[in-house]
Motif scaffolding. Sequence first.
Motif, PDB file in Angstrom:
ATOM      1  N   UNK A  70       0.819  -1.209   0.000  1.00 37.28           N
ATOM      2  CA  UNK A  70       0.000   0.000   0.000  1.00 37.28           C
ATOM      3  C   UNK A  70       0.856   1.263   0.000  1.00 37.28           C
ATOM      4  N   UNK A  71       2.010   1.185   0.685  1.00 37.19           N
ATOM      5  CA  UNK A  71       2.886   2.353   0.788  1.00 37.19           C
ATOM      6  C   UNK A  71       3.838   2.486  -0.391  1.00 37.19           C
ATOM      7  N   UNK A  72       3.880   1.477  -1.262  1.00 37.43           N
ATOM      8  CA  UNK A  72       4.819   1.519  -2.372  1.00 37.43           C
ATOM      9  C   UNK A  72       6.268   1.405  -1.922  1.00 37.43           C
ATOM     10  N   UNK A  73       6.485   0.630  -0.871  1.00 36.78           N
ATOM     11  CA  UNK A  73       7.834   0.430  -0.341  1.00 36.78           C
ATOM     12  C   UNK A  73       8.221  -1.040  -0.451  1.00 36.78           C
ATOM     13  N   UNK A  74       9.520  -1.295  -0.562  1.00 38.97           N
ATOM     14  CA  UNK A  74       9.995  -2.671  -0.613  1.00 38.97           C
ATOM     15  C   UNK A  74      10.185  -3.215   0.790  1.00 38.97           C
TER      16      UNK A  74
ATOM     17  N   UNK B  65      16.218  -7.910 -10.186  1.00 36.39           N
ATOM     18  CA  UNK B  65      15.281  -8.835  -9.536  1.00 36.39           C
ATOM     19  C   UNK B  65      15.427  -8.787  -8.025  1.00 36.39           C
ATOM     20  N   UNK B  66      14.294  -8.856  -7.317  1.00 34.89           N
ATOM     21  CA  UNK B  66      14.316  -8.908  -5.859  1.00 34.89           C
ATOM     22  C   UNK B  66      14.149 -10.365  -5.450  1.00 34.89           C
ATOM     23  N   UNK B  67      15.155 -10.922  -4.800  1.00 35.58           N
ATOM     24  CA  UNK B  67      15.154 -12.344  -4.461  1.00 35.58           C
ATOM     25  C   UNK B  67      14.701 -12.603  -3.031  1.00 35.58           C
ATOM     26  N   UNK B  68      15.131 -11.771  -2.088  1.00 35.79           N
ATOM     27  CA  UNK B  68      14.779 -11.960  -0.677  1.00 35.79           C
ATOM     28  C   UNK B  68      13.520 -11.144  -0.364  1.00 35.79           C
ATOM     29  N   UNK B  69      12.448 -11.415  -1.079  1.00 38.25           N
ATOM     30  CA  UNK B  69      11.234 -10.608  -0.961  1.00 38.25           C
ATOM     31  C   UNK B  69      10.450 -10.943   0.302  1.00 38.25           C
ATOM     32  N   UNK B  70       9.576 -10.011   0.677  1.00 40.36           N
ATOM     33  CA  UNK B  70       8.673 -10.272   1.784  1.00 40.36           C
ATOM     34  C   UNK B  70       7.755 -11.441   1.495  1.00 40.36           C
ATOM     35  N   UNK B  71       7.326 -11.600   0.235  1.00 44.77           N
ATOM     36  CA  UNK B  71       6.451 -12.712  -0.115  1.00 44.77           C
ATOM     37  C   UNK B  71       7.183 -14.043   0.026  1.00 44.77           C
TER      38      UNK B  71
END
Length: 369
Positions: free
Chosen positions: A119-123, A326-332
């Motif tokens: 929602x905040x547009x933050x990683x 690419x983001x590998x260590x994502x929150x998802x």
Amino acid sequence: MSTADIPTRARIGVVGTGKIFPAYAEGLAWIGGLPIVRVADVVVDVARRQAETYGIPAYGTAEELYADPDVDVVVNITPPVVHAEVTRAALAAGKHVYSEKPLAATVAAARENLQQARDAGRLLGAAPDTFLGNSGQSARAAIDDGLIGTPFAATSFVRSSRVETWHPNPAFFYAPGGGPLLDWGPYHLSALVNLLGPVTEVVGATSIPTPRIPVTAPDRVVDAVDVTVPTHTTSLLRTASGALVTTVLSFDIWDTTLPHLEIYGTEGTLQLPDPNHHDLPVLIKQRGDEEWRELPPVLPATRDEGLRPFRGHGVLDLVQALEGAPHRTTGQFALHVLEVLEAMEAATFEKGVQTISETCERPAPVARG
């Protein structure tokens, strides 16, 4: 070129300056371009001492850190039970956040953090990042290149960390947010998802063999701690690819000769070292081989071997994602791992198979070089 000559990519603020903080301070300094500009701790005097030790220009409370316009990324290395709270506050202040493992103490809290970041547009990223090192990436390359054929099974084994012999008050290791599942489990599960993809189903059982643990650390402040979470777990996981993973994660097995991780393919086997390490060799034995052999590393050294432990690649991964990589260590990714671990902790014979609702992309491999 010294680290002082490397252009700044992002300015880092760290909340939590306890035992793991030196690993981040030294690791980020070795990586370069990610200066720590402020630190915070619930005990401000501890933050002051760490700031003086590592030449960090500012220290104080967490609230002061969130309000500091010089901080671009907040690194959250507080105790697991307050991970969600700290992440929530940092995101509300407009910061990108990288959290130590686990992402939160519960899946519900982790979901809230992740939605807030969207929602905040933050990683939002999270540990562990050690699968980005040579061991994890060399094994990944071997699988992707078909060196062991089609992976169909794996084993994961963790023995006791013997924390009661070296930590003065290890109570939190045996309380909610701790145990072998949330202490060691994130390293093993992240390594497995990197290699085999996400998990779809879990079945298993747990136990507490020793309800009260004597503390023998020389500088102990307690003589014993009560155990309120499972300390011995056995699980069978099914991945989306169909591979079956057998795990034994235990604080009660004092020693073993079993390997940390093995991946079994139709044409051979990979044996991986402790996934908490970056650059130790991976062994392979293909169909027809008489001996194990080391895989050649696919990356240059991914850590300074003089620094133990070492942290920082996940922070770099988040910053590179801000730059378009690419983001590998994502929150998802971390949320998926946490849900699997939570299911493993809740497993009983009576409950049977549990379906994992949160999934993730298998992380992109690090470019070989």
